[in-house]
Design an enzyme around this catalytic site. Structure first.
Site, PDB file in Angstrom:
ATOM      1  N   ASP A 203      -9.707  -5.845  -3.485  1.00 21.80           N
ATOM      2  CA  ASP A 203      -9.204  -4.744  -2.652  1.00 21.80           C
ATOM      3  C   ASP A 203     -10.319  -3.732  -2.404  1.00 21.80           C
ATOM      4  O   ASP A 203     -10.894  -3.179  -3.345  1.00 21.80           O
ATOM      5  CB  ASP A 203      -8.021  -4.069  -3.350  1.00 21.80           C
ATOM      6  CG  ASP A 203      -7.230  -3.159  -2.416  1.00 21.80           C
ATOM      7  OD1 ASP A 203      -7.847  -2.476  -1.569  1.00 21.80           O
ATOM      8  OD2 ASP A 203      -5.996  -3.120  -2.524  1.00 21.80           O
TER       9      ASP A 203
ATOM     10  N   SER B  51       0.832  -1.202   0.000  1.00 19.74           N
ATOM     11  CA  SER B  51       0.000   0.000   0.000  1.00 19.74           C
ATOM     12  C   SER B  51       0.871   1.258   0.000  1.00 19.74           C
ATOM     13  O   SER B  51       1.636   1.478  -0.937  1.00 19.74           O
ATOM     14  CB  SER B  51      -0.954  -0.030   1.198  1.00 19.74           C
ATOM     15  OG  SER B  51      -1.946   0.965   1.081  1.00 19.74           O
TER      16      SER B  51
ATOM     17  N   HIS C 243      -7.744  -5.627   0.679  1.00 12.13           N
ATOM     18  CA  HIS C 243      -6.588  -4.760   0.888  1.00 12.13           C
ATOM     19  C   HIS C 243      -5.669  -5.282   1.987  1.00 12.13           C
ATOM     20  O   HIS C 243      -4.449  -5.234   1.841  1.00 12.13           O
ATOM     21  CB  HIS C 243      -7.045  -3.340   1.226  1.00 12.13           C
ATOM     22  CG  HIS C 243      -5.917  -2.353   1.229  1.00 12.13           C
ATOM     23  ND1 HIS C 243      -5.282  -1.956   0.069  1.00 12.13           N
ATOM     24  CD2 HIS C 243      -5.283  -1.702   2.247  1.00 12.13           C
ATOM     25  CE1 HIS C 243      -4.324  -1.092   0.373  1.00 12.13           C
ATOM     26  NE2 HIS C 243      -4.298  -0.931   1.672  1.00 12.13           N
TER      27      HIS C 243
END
Length: 364
Positions: free
Chosen positions: A250, A177, A286
């Site tokens: 995600d 991320s 995610h």
């Protein structure tokens, strides 16, 4: 009728005043909202205190079966003290022969929360690992910002290239991320230092991510001071192999962001000099892509084919000038203890020699 006319007249007379104050109130509320977005955007981008106690409690590698590590304190060019772990192999010789993974975590928590992932990497790739808590995260000092975190990343790279055990090891950057944005930026500016780059669920830029995360702010992205424009930085990477790990479910970073980064990286491909690989995980969200089936196996295969097969690292002379601090904290697997750096020990020996010589002269 007279009363009605007076009422209508009164309303007409008051209308401009009401409109004026209504407009003034709307403008005031808007300005307050804009100011709040500007002032608190870093708190939204960098939730360093989440989950609870993230700023006070940082687990140790020894708690996850990695007893050979140093608890490092590094001072950045702007005098901020950041914390990191250098997780080594069982012996110095093994550490020198192994490759090194530079781990950049996501925007919440601290480096200790990623130790279970590091353990898988450590076991499967037989690599050293350097991981850090960015400024304002974990036990590191300072406040997080894009400029500051970029300085932290460069300081970590300087440390790796300065440390006698890792200075000549092959180096791979791994980012999840926000950590992916940090890794892209660092590799783009220091390609000769890296043998590979691994990215998981990374975004194109903060302004392009905001409309998906906070739709109410989609028209205010021009106020973003934290940009992390990875879609521009990744175009500068022309020689380092990249592995993309994308969770197709995600729920924070839209999967098309990763696909676009992959496509941009492909455009820079120059025959066999650069390899760009893509692995997708159909059920990966995610925060749980890393626990999807075959996640670590995919990295291990790519590592073997790309990193292990790469030529040995040739020192560039660009880095490796970071001065050793007076002391460093190490671990015996159970306890943390301070030891002197070679520079400090050498200085103390010099002082002792001078004192001894002075004492001998007095005796004479």
């Amino acid at each position: 009728m007279g009363g009605t006319e007076e009422t209508v007249s009164s309303i007409v007379n008051w209308a401009p005043t009401v409109s004026y104050y209504t407009l003034l109130m709307v403008c005031g509320v808007s300005m307050f909202g804009l100011s709040a977005v500007w002032l608190f955007q870093r708190d939204m981008v960098y939730p360093a205190a989440f989950p609870a106690h993230s700023r006070e409690r940082v687990p140790l590698p020894s708690q996850f079966g990695m007893p050979h590590f140093d608890d490092i304190r590094l001072e950045t060019p702007d005098k901020v003290l950041i914390r990191g772990y250098l997780i080594k192999q069982a012996t110095d010789e093994e550490t020198k022969r192994a490759s090194t993974l530079l781990y950049f975590h996501a925007n919440a928590g601290n480096m200790g929360h990623r130790l279970p992932i590091a353990k898988h990497m450590y076991d499967q790739m037989k690599c050293n690992i350097f991981m850090l808590s960015y400024r304002g995260y974990g036990l590191s000092d300072g406040q997080p910002s894009e400029t500051g975190i970029k300085a932290d990343a460069l300081t970590a790279l300087e440390f790796i290239r300065s440390h006698p055990l890792t200075a000549n090891t092959k180096l791979v950057a791994y980012g999840q991320s926000l950590g992916g944005a940090v890794a892209i930026d660092l590799v783009a500016a220091n390609e000769p230092e890296f043998a590979g780059l691994v990215l998981e669920n990374t975004f194109l830029s903060i302004p392009k991510l905001v409309p998906h995360v906070l739709p109410v702010l989609k028209y205010l992205t021009f106020l973003a001071s934290e940009k992390w424009v990875s879609e521009a930085a990744i175009r500068k990477i022309t020689a380092v192999p990249i592995l993309f790990l994308s969770g197709l479910q995600d729920d924070l970073v839209p999967p098309p962001h990763m696909r676009k980064l992959y496509e941009l990286a492909q455009r820079n491909q120059d025959g066999e000099k650069m390899k760009v690989a893509w692995e997708e995980f159909p059920d990966g969200k995610h925060n749980d892509t890393c626990v999807q089936p075959n996640y670590f196996e995919a990295i291990a295969k790519w590592w073997k084919d790309t990193v292990d097969a790469a030529d040995p690292y040739v020192p560039t002379g660009r880095l490796g000038t970071l001065e050793a601090r007076e002391s460093v904290e190490k671990s015996d697997g159970e306890n943390i203890y301070k030891v002197e750096s070679a520079a400090s020990a050498s200085a103390e020996k010099s002082h002792s020699d001078v004192d001894l010589a002075a004492s001998d002269k007095k005796t004479d």
